[in-house]
Write an enzyme that holds these catalytic residues in place. Structure first.
Site, PDB file in Angstrom:
ATOM      1  N   TYR A  28     -12.977 -18.468   1.106  1.00 64.46           N
ATOM      2  CA  TYR A  28     -12.570 -17.415   1.204  1.00 64.46           C
ATOM      3  C   TYR A  28     -13.975 -16.804  -0.020  1.00 64.46           C
ATOM      4  O   TYR A  28     -14.100 -15.538   0.157  1.00 64.46           O
ATOM      5  CB  TYR A  28     -11.351 -17.036   0.309  1.00 64.46           C
ATOM      6  CG  TYR A  28     -11.597 -14.840  -0.340  1.00 64.46           C
ATOM      7  CD1 TYR A  28     -10.349 -14.488   0.661  1.00 64.46           C
ATOM      8  CD2 TYR A  28     -11.133 -14.858  -1.758  1.00 64.46           C
ATOM      9  CE1 TYR A  28     -10.791 -12.859   0.305  1.00 64.46           C
ATOM     10  CE2 TYR A  28     -10.285 -13.546  -1.911  1.00 64.46           C
ATOM     11  CZ  TYR A  28     -10.853 -12.539  -0.458  1.00 64.46           C
ATOM     12  OH  TYR A  28     -10.462 -11.241  -0.874  1.00 64.46           O
ATOM     13  N   GLU A  50      -3.610  -6.747  -0.903  1.00 59.75           N
ATOM     14  CA  GLU A  50      -3.239  -6.777  -2.954  1.00 59.75           C
ATOM     15  C   GLU A  50      -2.675  -6.503  -3.179  1.00 59.75           C
ATOM     16  O   GLU A  50      -1.572  -6.411  -3.851  1.00 59.75           O
ATOM     17  CB  GLU A  50      -4.881  -5.393  -3.001  1.00 59.75           C
ATOM     18  CG  GLU A  50      -6.029  -6.232  -2.804  1.00 59.75           C
ATOM     19  CD  GLU A  50      -6.805  -7.208  -3.086  1.00 59.75           C
ATOM     20  OE1 GLU A  50      -5.909  -7.634  -4.354  1.00 59.75           O
ATOM     21  OE2 GLU A  50      -7.346  -7.671  -2.973  1.00 59.75           O
ATOM     22  N   TRP A  58      -2.928 -14.682  -5.597  1.00 62.57           N
ATOM     23  CA  TRP A  58      -3.701 -14.485  -4.440  1.00 62.57           C
ATOM     24  C   TRP A  58      -3.758 -15.272  -3.155  1.00 62.57           C
ATOM     25  O   TRP A  58      -3.553 -15.595  -2.051  1.00 62.57           O
ATOM     26  CB  TRP A  58      -5.394 -14.454  -4.825  1.00 62.57           C
ATOM     27  CG  TRP A  58      -6.249 -13.554  -3.500  1.00 62.57           C
ATOM     28  CD1 TRP A  58      -7.330 -14.647  -3.041  1.00 62.57           C
ATOM     29  CD2 TRP A  58      -6.036 -12.548  -2.496  1.00 62.57           C
ATOM     30  NE1 TRP A  58      -7.605 -14.104  -1.874  1.00 62.57           N
ATOM     31  CE2 TRP A  58      -6.585 -12.641  -1.081  1.00 62.57           C
ATOM     32  CE3 TRP A  58      -5.101 -11.666  -2.695  1.00 62.57           C
ATOM     33  CZ2 TRP A  58      -6.312 -11.532  -0.753  1.00 62.57           C
ATOM     34  CZ3 TRP A  58      -4.442 -11.195  -1.581  1.00 62.57           C
ATOM     35  CH2 TRP A  58      -5.664 -10.260  -0.379  1.00 62.57           C
TER      36      TRP A  58
END
Length: 193
Positions: A28, A50, A58
């Site tokens: 990522y 988000e 995350w």
């Protein structure tokens, strides 16, 4: 990890320290985070993810991303805008996503709002809040803010437009993820400068 600087990865390249904590993060960090994202559907996806991340790691979201895409019709605004109460119940039972009623309802409501917008309007609104002047590259994670005047303004603009579940911190995370700001540390292989 506040104040942490660059770390060498398995390939010897220097990276932001968070980008080395798992293989998922390496990929990522290296290929997506901080790269410019355009397009209403692509930005809607990032906005939704988000929001789902709020209060969670995350990594939890990243590892369920394909489940989210499947559950939410690849985050195509027009498709999600057609979801109804039965879809909301289906989503609450879907183990491939985060089953939080408020976040699911916000995702559906936001699609309904955005479906009424002109093509490119979400892209233009979000990117209009990119900082005009880039500051110097952060040297450590302690130099990276959680909120900025631009993210506060973006959150206010989105809320005023009827978008739910977005505050200044979520807006700043969106700005980082979508390349409106470049918070890769100075010297990071992914900084691109």
């Amino acid at each position: 990890m506040s104040g942490a600087g660059l770390l060498a990865g398995p390939d010897g390249a220097l990276r932001c320290p968070w980008g080395l904590s798992t293989e998922d993060y390496v990929a990522y960090h290296d290929t997506e985070w901080g790269k410019p994202v355009h397009g209403d559907d692509a930005l809607y996806e990032r906005l939704c993810l988000e929001a789902f991340q709020s209060g969670l790691s995350w990594l939890t979201i990243l590892r369920r991303r394909e489940g989210f895409r499947k559950a939410f019709s690849d985050f195509r605004i027009a498709a999600v805008a057609e979801f109804g109460p039965a879809d909301a119940e289906r989503l609450l039972a879907d183990e491939g996503i985060i089953r939080n009623r408020a976040k699911i309802e916000a995702t559906l409501a936001n699609a309904k709002v955005l479906a009424g917008w002109e093509p490119g309007q979400l892209d233009a609104l979000i990117w209009s809040h990119a900082p005009k002047k880039r500051g110097r590259a952060p040297r450590s994670t302690g130099d990276v803010p959680a909120v900025t005047p631009e993210s506060t303004a973006l959150a206010k603009a989105l809320k005023k437009a009827g978008i739910r579940f977005v505050g200044p911190t979520t807006a700043y995370a969106l700005m980082q993820a979508c390349g409106l700001v470049n918070d890769h540390l100075a010297g990071c292989v992914s900084r691109g400068e």
